[in-house]
Structures are given as structure tokens and as C-alpha cells.
Design a protein around this motif. Structure first.
Motif, short mmCIF file in Angstrom:
data_model
loop_
_atom_site.label_atom_id
_atom_site.label_comp_id
_atom_site.label_asym_id
_atom_site.label_seq_id
_atom_site.Cartn_x
_atom_site.Cartn_y
_atom_site.Cartn_z
N HIS A 174 50.09 10.03 8.90
CA HIS A 174 49.48 11.34 9.10
C HIS A 174 48.06 11.11 9.57
O HIS A 174 47.29 10.39 8.92
N THR A 175 47.69 11.69 10.69
CA THR A 175 46.35 11.50 11.24
C THR A 175 45.61 12.84 11.31
O THR A 175 46.23 13.91 11.38
N SER A 176 44.29 12.74 11.27
CA SER A 176 43.46 13.94 11.33
C SER A 176 42.12 13.59 11.95
O SER A 176 41.61 12.48 11.80
N SER A 177 41.54 14.56 12.66
CA SER A 177 40.19 14.37 13.18
C SER A 177 39.16 14.55 12.08
O SER A 177 37.97 14.24 12.28
N LYS A 178 39.60 15.01 10.91
CA LYS A 178 38.71 15.19 9.77
C LYS A 178 39.02 14.14 8.71
O LYS A 178 40.14 13.68 8.58
N PHE A 179 38.03 13.81 7.92
CA PHE A 179 38.15 12.77 6.90
C PHE A 179 39.27 13.09 5.92
O PHE A 179 39.41 14.22 5.44
N LEU A 180 40.09 12.09 5.62
CA LEU A 180 41.11 12.23 4.59
C LEU A 180 41.19 10.94 3.79
O LEU A 180 40.85 9.86 4.29
N ASP A 181 41.64 11.04 2.53
CA ASP A 181 41.61 9.86 1.65
C ASP A 181 42.44 10.15 0.41
O ASP A 181 43.04 11.20 0.25
N GLU A 182 42.46 9.16 -0.48
CA GLU A 182 43.06 9.25 -1.81
C GLU A 182 44.55 9.58 -1.79
O GLU A 182 45.01 10.51 -2.46
N PRO A 183 45.35 8.82 -1.03
CA PRO A 183 46.79 9.09 -1.02
C PRO A 183 47.44 8.78 -2.36
O PRO A 183 47.05 7.85 -3.05
N ASP A 184 48.45 9.56 -2.70
CA ASP A 184 49.26 9.32 -3.90
C ASP A 184 50.72 9.48 -3.52
O ASP A 184 51.07 10.37 -2.74
N LEU A 185 51.58 8.63 -4.09
CA LEU A 185 53.00 8.61 -3.74
C LEU A 185 53.87 8.96 -4.93
O LEU A 185 53.50 8.72 -6.08
N ALA A 186 55.06 9.47 -4.64
CA ALA A 186 56.10 9.68 -5.65
C ALA A 186 57.44 9.48 -4.99
O ALA A 186 57.58 9.61 -3.77
N ARG A 245 41.22 13.23 -6.17
CA ARG A 245 42.21 12.46 -6.92
C ARG A 245 43.53 13.21 -7.13
O ARG A 245 43.97 13.42 -8.26
N PRO A 246 44.19 13.63 -6.05
CA PRO A 246 45.48 14.31 -6.22
C PRO A 246 46.54 13.37 -6.77
O PRO A 246 46.53 12.17 -6.52
N GLN A 247 47.46 13.95 -7.53
CA GLN A 247 48.60 13.24 -8.08
C GLN A 247 49.86 14.05 -7.73
O GLN A 247 49.84 15.28 -7.83
N ILE A 248 50.92 13.36 -7.32
CA ILE A 248 52.16 14.05 -6.95
C ILE A 248 53.32 13.41 -7.70
O ILE A 248 53.33 12.20 -7.94
N ALA A 249 54.30 14.22 -8.08
CA ALA A 249 55.48 13.72 -8.79
C ALA A 249 56.67 14.58 -8.41
O ALA A 249 56.54 15.77 -8.09
N ALA A 250 57.86 13.97 -8.44
CA ALA A 250 59.10 14.70 -8.20
C ALA A 250 59.55 15.35 -9.51
O ALA A 250 59.66 14.67 -10.53
#
Length: 338
Positions: A174-186, A245-250
Motif C-alpha cells: 500500500h503506497t501513499s504520498s502522505k506519511f504512513l507507519d506502524e503496520p500491524d498484522l492479523a 499504534r493501531p492493533q488489528i485482530a480477526a
């Protein structure tokens, strides 16, 4: 002795940034170990609690630790547990003289009693990435690792790679012209992969707050309802409560759980929304401050998992303003899982 003396690391040097994985009665912990000298590169160390003691797995808590290279600093360890119960550790290491990082993954092989890679991912890495930051890893429904990280170059990027059983496959960035960070996986039981991250606003488009975005992968990446359309999952309307600090879960029956920290100063909050198949909504006031918790201190380092019936459990650190105390706090939701 895990909570006294030299603790789990059993070291007099600085040990930091731990990550934990649990399988049956075994507890796996990896961390960054600093050397005796400031010139000594940092390594990734590991110990396992076997029911009576914290033990190394083939020199995993001294010398250069579990692998990679000793030529440059290691950082950001993440522990997972494969389907066979063996620990898996991912981390990054900077390349001296170049503004790039290598992403490493190592798995413990109990038969040969050594750390091995997925196609040499423990020695040469998955790939070389420009300015890799904040990596995360999850074990998918097939027992294979999936690794994501943010690439801090323009365009800003969230990279995601998955071990197929034979090779590392790029699942798409996933790309963006704006700053992005802190990926979280589930990972979902149906084989789906979920990722969440923070993304800065496009003020030219009338966006003014950082938001949490999310996607689901089932052959290709797709939005989860409005999760890719500003204001996305977090729906932040106040600069003081911008998410981190996002967190994602199924969750249960296709539900998706997302939590984050709202605000960066004292008296910040932990907020939460759930995708129920129709819309993103809070539970018992969790979507707006004070949300799940506002304890009067500064909240940081959240971790969320989905329990056996698909309900969220969220733990975090709270730095209390009273007498400089710090505490670890955990919350769960008591209610229907639908």
C-alpha cells in the motif's frame, strides 16, 4: 526469576523491546540485547520458559544470538509460533553506510537443534528495503509467517511478504504520498490476512487528522467497509486525539477488531472499533474518548488479541503521574460476540 534480578535475559547489559509468543505451556521471548561496548552491534536474543527455567535454544541468548549478521545493529524483534509449536522470530538490521535494512526471519528446528530460515531468511533476509521501520509478523492459518513493515521513503509504503511454503511472495504494497507507519498484522482462520496502519492526512483534500486504515487480503487487498476512505476506521475529529499504534485482530464470524491509542500526552485513551459485517462501531462507548480506558497517565505499547470466542483483550503500559509509577493494564469486553 523472571520478575526479579536480571530477569528473563539474565544479563547485566541493557535488554529491551521484548516480544512474546505462547504455545501450550511454553513461553517464548525475544528481545534486543545491547553489547558491553557502545561499538558492539545489538543482537536479537531469545529464551524459552520450559516449565521450570528460562533456557536458550542453541546459544540464542549470548554471542550474536539467533542469527542474522553481527556487522550491524538488529532491532524490532517479533515472535510468533508455527503450527508445529516451534518459535519463529522476525527482525530488521540496518546495513552500514547505506540507508537500507534487511528483514530477517528465523525458525527453531527442534530436530537439528538450530535456528533455520525460510530460504535463507535467517542469514540473507527476505529482502532489502529502503528505510524499513516498525515491522510486524503473524503466522497464517497454514502455519506460515507473514511479515509487514513500513518503508519510510516517498511514496510512503506498507510492504507485506508471505512465505508460501516454497518462496517469499510479495502480497502487494500500500503506497501513499502522505506519511504512513506502524503496520500491524492479523490472520483469520479462513486464510485471510489483515493489516492496519496510521496514515497522515491530505490537507489539500480537506483532511486534517491522522487516521487508522485497514485492509483484508484474500487473494488481493480490499477495504473492509469504509476502512480505506477518510476518516477510515478511527474517525478522528480532533488533533489532540490523533491515533497511534493501531492493533488489528480477526474476530468471530468475519468480524474485524481494531484498537489504537488516541492522543500522545498524559490522559490519552485506548479506543476500539469492530467491523460487524455492515459497519464500523464501538462497543460500550469504546469509539470515542475516554473509550476503553483513560487512567490519568500516559498510555503506550498496546497489544490486542482476539480470545477464543472472538472478543478483544487489550493490554498496554500506563505511566502514572503519581510517584512516577508504571503499570501494565489489561481489559477485555464482557458481552455478546456477535
Amino acid at each position: 526469576g523472571s520478575a526479579k534480578g536480571t530477569g528473563i535475559s539474565k544479563s547485566l547489559e541493557v535488554s529491551r523491546d521484548p516480544s512474546v509468543g505462547i504455545y501450550d505451556d511454553k513461553i517464548h521471548v525475544a528481545w534486543v540485547q545491547e553489547g558491553q561496548l557502545t561499538s558492539t552491534p545489538h543482537s536479537i536474543f531469545f529464551r524459552m520458559y520450559n516449565g521450570s527455567d528460562w533456557v536458550e535454544l542453541n546459544n540464542s541468548a549470548h554471542d550474536s544470538g539467533i542469527g542474522g549478521t553481527t556487522a550491524y545493529n538488529a532491532a524490532n524483534p517479533v515472535v510468533g509460533v508455527a503450527a508445529d509449536g516451534a518459535p519463529v522470530v522476525a527482525w530488521k538490521q540496518e546495513v552500514p553506510g547505506l540507508d537500507v535494512s534487511r528483514i530477517f526471519v528465523a525458525k527453531w528446528n527442534p530436530i537439528t537443534s538450530n535456528w533455520v530460515g525460510y530460504a535463507n531468511s535467517h542469514t540473507t533476509g527476505i529482502t532489502v528495503s529502503a528505510r524499513a521501520n516498525n515491522i510486524d509478523m503473524v503466522i497464517d492459518a497454514s502455519g506460515n509467517p507473514v511479515v509487514a513493515w513500513s518503508k519510510l521513503t516517498s511514496p510512503w509504503t506498507i510492504e507485506t511478504y508471505r512465505w508460501t511454503g516454497a518462496a517469499w511472495a510479495n502480497l502487494g504494497a500500500h503506497t501513499s504520498s502522505k506519511f504512513l507507519d506502524e503496520p500491524d498484522l492479523a490472520a483469520g482462520a479462513d486464510g485471510s490476512i489483515y493489516r492496519a496502519w496510521i496514515q497522515y492526512p491530505d490537507t489539500a483534500a480537506g483532511q486534517y487528522n491522522v487516521q487508522v486504515y485497514a485492509q483484508r487480503y484474500a487473494g488481493s487487498w480490499a477495504a473492509i467497509g469504509s476502512s480505506m476512505t477518510y476518516p477510515a476506521v478511527s474517525v478522528c475529529t480532533n488533533v489532540a486525539n490523533q491515533p497511534s499504534r493501531p492493533q488489528i485482530a480477526a474476530g468471530y464470524n468475519g468480524n474485524v477488531l481494531v484498537s489504537w491509542i488516541a492522543g500522545a500526552s498524559a490522559s490519552n485513551s485506548v479506543l476500539f472499533r469492530k467491523w460487524n459485517g455492515v459497519a464500523w462501531s464501538g462497543l460500550a462507548g469504546s469509539a470515542t474518548p475516554p473509550g476503553i480506558a483513560r487512567l490519568g497517565g500516559t498510555i503506550s505499547l498496546p497489544k490486542m488479541v482476539s480470545d477464543s470466542v472472538g472478543l478483544p483483550i487489550i493490554a498496554f503500559q500506563n505511566a502514572s503521574p503519581y510517584a512516577g509509577l508504571e503499570e501494565v493494564v489489561a481489559y477485555t469486553y464482557i458481552g455478546a460476540r456477535t
